[in-house]
Design a protein around this motif. Structure first.
Motif, PDB file in Angstrom:
ATOM      1  N   ARG A  39      16.039  -5.846   2.932  1.00  0.00           N
ATOM      2  CA  ARG A  39      15.187  -6.655   2.011  1.00  0.00           C
ATOM      3  C   ARG A  39      13.931  -5.901   1.781  1.00  0.00           C
ATOM      4  N   SER A  40      13.324  -5.341   2.934  1.00  0.00           N
ATOM      5  CA  SER A  40      12.138  -4.796   2.656  1.00  0.00           C
ATOM      6  C   SER A  40      12.047  -3.461   3.794  1.00  0.00           C
ATOM      7  N   LEU A  41      11.121  -2.441   3.503  1.00  0.00           N
ATOM      8  CA  LEU A  41      11.109  -1.265   4.373  1.00  0.00           C
ATOM      9  C   LEU A  41       9.620  -0.976   4.321  1.00  0.00           C
ATOM     10  N   ARG A  42       8.874  -0.824   5.540  1.00  0.00           N
ATOM     11  CA  ARG A  42       7.498  -0.451   5.586  1.00  0.00           C
ATOM     12  C   ARG A  42       7.533   0.877   6.003  1.00  0.00           C
ATOM     13  N   LEU A  43       7.210   1.818   5.137  1.00  0.00           N
ATOM     14  CA  LEU A  43       7.135   3.160   5.346  1.00  0.00           C
ATOM     15  C   LEU A  43       5.767   3.703   5.024  1.00  0.00           C
ATOM     16  N   GLY A  44       5.551   4.931   5.670  1.00  0.00           N
ATOM     17  CA  GLY A  44       4.029   5.717   5.353  1.00  0.00           C
ATOM     18  C   GLY A  44       3.003   4.707   5.986  1.00  0.00           C
ATOM     19  N   VAL A  45       3.144   4.160   7.073  1.00  0.00           N
ATOM     20  CA  VAL A  45       1.886   3.435   7.687  1.00  0.00           C
ATOM     21  C   VAL A  45       1.349   4.747   8.436  1.00  0.00           C
ATOM     22  N   LEU A  46       0.016   4.798   7.984  1.00  0.00           N
ATOM     23  CA  LEU A  46      -0.761   5.885   8.465  1.00  0.00           C
ATOM     24  C   LEU A  46      -2.067   5.213   9.232  1.00  0.00           C
ATOM     25  N   THR A  47      -2.425   5.920  10.296  1.00  0.00           N
ATOM     26  CA  THR A  47      -3.620   5.632  11.019  1.00  0.00           C
ATOM     27  C   THR A  47      -4.431   6.621  10.976  1.00  0.00           C
ATOM     28  N   LEU A  48      -5.701   6.620  10.604  1.00  0.00           N
ATOM     29  CA  LEU A  48      -6.792   7.659  10.646  1.00  0.00           C
ATOM     30  C   LEU A  48      -7.676   7.406  11.399  1.00  0.00           C
ATOM     31  N   ASP A  49      -8.251   8.615  12.262  1.00  0.00           N
ATOM     32  CA  ASP A  49      -9.253   8.706  12.984  1.00  0.00           C
ATOM     33  C   ASP A  49     -10.642   8.197  12.294  1.00  0.00           C
ATOM     34  N   PRO A  50     -11.246   7.038  12.618  1.00  0.00           N
ATOM     35  CA  PRO A  50     -12.221   6.594  12.037  1.00  0.00           C
ATOM     36  C   PRO A  50     -13.768   7.798  12.201  1.00  0.00           C
ATOM     37  N   ALA A  51     -13.594   8.426  13.325  1.00  0.00           N
ATOM     38  CA  ALA A  51     -14.894   9.460  13.733  1.00  0.00           C
ATOM     39  C   ALA A  51     -14.596  10.976  12.636  1.00  0.00           C
ATOM     40  N   ALA A  52     -13.250  11.025  12.059  1.00  0.00           N
ATOM     41  CA  ALA A  52     -13.114  12.295  11.110  1.00  0.00           C
ATOM     42  C   ALA A  52     -13.967  11.711   9.589  1.00  0.00           C
ATOM     43  N   PHE A  53     -14.140  10.545   9.400  1.00  0.00           N
ATOM     44  CA  PHE A  53     -14.898  10.682   7.897  1.00  0.00           C
ATOM     45  C   PHE A  53     -16.123   9.952   8.137  1.00  0.00           C
ATOM     46  N   ARG A  54     -17.140  10.025   7.077  1.00  0.00           N
ATOM     47  CA  ARG A  54     -18.148   9.231   6.989  1.00  0.00           C
ATOM     48  C   ARG A  54     -17.681   7.891   6.481  1.00  0.00           C
ATOM     49  N   PRO A  55     -18.363   6.708   6.745  1.00  0.00           N
ATOM     50  CA  PRO A  55     -17.991   5.461   6.507  1.00  0.00           C
ATOM     51  C   PRO A  55     -18.457   5.273   4.979  1.00  0.00           C
ATOM     52  N   GLU A  56     -19.677   5.643   4.812  1.00  0.00           N
ATOM     53  CA  GLU A  56     -20.255   5.438   3.562  1.00  0.00           C
ATOM     54  C   GLU A  56     -19.700   5.981   2.226  1.00  0.00           C
ATOM     55  N   GLY A  57     -18.801   7.199   2.385  1.00  0.00           N
ATOM     56  CA  GLY A  57     -18.172   7.619   1.259  1.00  0.00           C
ATOM     57  C   GLY A  57     -16.483   7.640   1.396  1.00  0.00           C
ATOM     58  N   LEU A  58     -16.037   6.696   2.377  1.00  0.00           N
ATOM     59  CA  LEU A  58     -14.555   6.633   2.511  1.00  0.00           C
ATOM     60  C   LEU A  58     -14.367   6.153   1.397  1.00  0.00           C
ATOM     61  N   ARG A  59     -12.931   6.509   0.911  1.00  0.00           N
ATOM     62  CA  ARG A  59     -12.369   5.961  -0.232  1.00  0.00           C
ATOM     63  C   ARG A  59     -10.759   6.664  -0.147  1.00  0.00           C
ATOM     64  N   TYR A  60     -10.063   5.816  -0.959  1.00  0.00           N
ATOM     65  CA  TYR A  60      -8.621   6.370  -1.310  1.00  0.00           C
ATOM     66  C   TYR A  60      -8.441   6.233  -2.769  1.00  0.00           C
ATOM     67  N   ALA A  61      -7.626   7.322  -3.136  1.00  0.00           N
ATOM     68  CA  ALA A  61      -7.120   7.344  -4.618  1.00  0.00           C
ATOM     69  C   ALA A  61      -5.790   7.629  -4.936  1.00  0.00           C
ATOM     70  N   THR A  62      -5.308   6.960  -5.696  1.00  0.00           N
ATOM     71  CA  THR A  62      -3.989   7.038  -6.165  1.00  0.00           C
ATOM     72  C   THR A  62      -3.653   6.781  -7.784  1.00  0.00           C
ATOM     73  N   VAL A  63      -2.422   6.818  -8.476  1.00  0.00           N
ATOM     74  CA  VAL A  63      -2.048   6.381  -9.424  1.00  0.00           C
ATOM     75  C   VAL A  63      -1.159   5.395  -9.232  1.00  0.00           C
ATOM     76  N   ASN A  64      -1.595   4.341  -9.875  1.00  0.00           N
ATOM     77  CA  ASN A  64      -0.757   3.156  -9.623  1.00  0.00           C
ATOM     78  C   ASN A  64      -0.088   2.521 -10.903  1.00  0.00           C
ATOM     79  N   GLY A  65       0.728   3.276 -11.588  1.00  0.00           N
ATOM     80  CA  GLY A  65       1.403   2.921 -12.655  1.00  0.00           C
ATOM     81  C   GLY A  65       0.773   3.482 -14.275  1.00  0.00           C
ATOM     82  N   GLY A  66      -0.388   3.605 -14.002  1.00  0.00           N
ATOM     83  CA  GLY A  66      -1.223   4.070 -15.268  1.00  0.00           C
ATOM     84  C   GLY A  66      -1.235   5.674 -15.555  1.00  0.00           C
ATOM     85  N   HIS A  67      -2.188   6.073 -16.297  1.00  0.00           N
ATOM     86  CA  HIS A  67      -2.413   7.453 -16.637  1.00  0.00           C
ATOM     87  C   HIS A  67      -3.476   7.939 -15.860  1.00  0.00           C
TER      88      HIS A  67
END
Length: 110
Positions: A39-67
């Protein structure tokens, strides 16, 4: 690297591609379901090392169905979209990622 799981109900192969000359990691899943109808699958679970990035600029980006690419600032917030809300609801939310990618990073690296 390829990892496989086999059982009476399923077969799952996960292959991870890490590129030498690109800031890119691809994950490919191959499923074979015998009699099961998940009925459902949980795929692509990702754990990132918090020390690898600066929190003040941390973000993610993707395309969610639009252009356009959508950018979502994270800061120092914990994101746990894979955690179920209840037995009746499989996840809190999800990423559409309709172009097949998600970019995570800060001003220095992604």
């Amino acid at each position: 690297m390829a990892v496989g799981l086999r059982g009476p109900v399923r077969e799952l192969w996960k292959t991870v591609y890490v590129y030498r000359d690109l800031a890119r990691v691809d994950v490919r899943y191959h499923f074979t379901f015998r009699d099961a109808r998940p009925r459902s699958l949980r795929l692509g679970v990702l754990t990132l090392d918090p020390a690898a990035f600066r929190p003040e600029g941390l973000r993610y980006a993707t395309v969610n169905g639009g252009h356009d690419v959508e950018v979502f600032p994270l800061g120092d917030r914990r994101v746990a979209q894979h955690e179920p809300v209840s037995f009746a609801v499989s996840a809190r939310s999800c990423l559409g990622a309709t172009e097949g990618w998600v970019d995570v990073g800060d001003a220095r690296r992604a």
